[in-house]
Scaffold this motif. Sequence first.
Motif, short mmCIF file in Angstrom:
data_model
loop_
_atom_site.label_atom_id
_atom_site.label_comp_id
_atom_site.label_asym_id
_atom_site.label_seq_id
_atom_site.Cartn_x
_atom_site.Cartn_y
_atom_site.Cartn_z
N HIS A 1 0.86 -1.19 0.00
CA HIS A 1 0.00 0.00 0.00
C HIS A 1 0.90 1.24 0.00
O HIS A 1 2.13 1.14 0.12
CB HIS A 1 -0.90 0.01 1.24
N THR B 1 -7.62 2.93 1.07
CA THR B 1 -8.04 1.87 0.17
C THR B 1 -8.26 0.57 0.93
O THR B 1 -7.66 0.32 1.97
CB THR B 1 -7.00 1.59 -0.95
N LYS C 1 -8.08 -3.36 -0.28
CA LYS C 1 -7.62 -4.14 -1.43
C LYS C 1 -7.79 -5.63 -1.15
O LYS C 1 -7.66 -6.09 -0.02
CB LYS C 1 -6.16 -3.83 -1.76
N TRP D 1 -6.39 -9.42 -2.46
CA TRP D 1 -5.19 -9.97 -3.07
C TRP D 1 -5.28 -11.47 -3.27
O TRP D 1 -5.63 -12.20 -2.34
CB TRP D 1 -3.98 -9.69 -2.19
N ASN E 1 -0.31 -7.92 -7.84
CA ASN E 1 -1.31 -6.87 -8.04
C ASN E 1 -2.63 -7.27 -7.40
O ASN E 1 -3.02 -8.44 -7.44
CB ASN E 1 -1.52 -6.61 -9.53
N PRO E 2 -3.36 -6.30 -6.83
CA PRO E 2 -4.64 -6.64 -6.20
C PRO E 2 -5.68 -7.10 -7.22
O PRO E 2 -5.70 -6.64 -8.36
CB PRO E 2 -5.07 -5.34 -5.53
N SER F 1 -9.59 -3.22 -5.88
CA SER F 1 -9.24 -2.14 -4.97
C SER F 1 -10.43 -1.20 -4.83
O SER F 1 -11.03 -0.80 -5.83
CB SER F 1 -8.03 -1.37 -5.51
#
Length: 183
Positions: free
Chosen positions: A126, A152, A154, A156, A162-163, A166
């Motif tokens: 983050h 945020t 998120k 995962w 990469n998420p 989000s």
Amino acid sequence: MSMFGTNTGFGSGGTSMFGNTTTDNHNPMKDFEVTSPPDDSISCLAFSPPAMTGNFLIGGSWANDVRCWEVQDSGQTVPKAQQMHTGPVLDVCWSDDGSKVFTASCDKTAKVWDLNSNQAMQIAQHDAPIRSIHWIKAPNYSCVMTGSWDKTLKFWDTRSPNPMMSLQLPERSYCADVVSNEE
């Protein structure tokens, strides 16, 4: 006598509406202390899930570490393992089967700690400290949710940097929880 009793100084004893306060009972609740505690304040604790054999406790601290203790039937604790972040650890959680621990830190990262191999790997990033982390297990997927002070939330897949998704929040995330519909 006032509502709080007569008192000649903070903590000096006396009689109050709550009874005699002159007795110094060091451990009236018969609490247990963990052996080998962190060097700074503990910020979060989580007991192992029911699927695990045995009873374990993980704790994150402002000393940048996450520790795991086995809790014996007597209440005594046995230190088992430890992992580090580069900033205070604000939240921890277990995977549903108890084989992994997830950690969230002020170093802006989240990690997965595989207890079988005692290896930790970064799984999330983050732009500000991560305040909360939760393992989500659904019938057709599993993921980790992180809530951060970067405003945020998120989600995962632990195999991807990469998420999956989000969500922008109106304010920093200070706490979060996950509710399962599974019975």
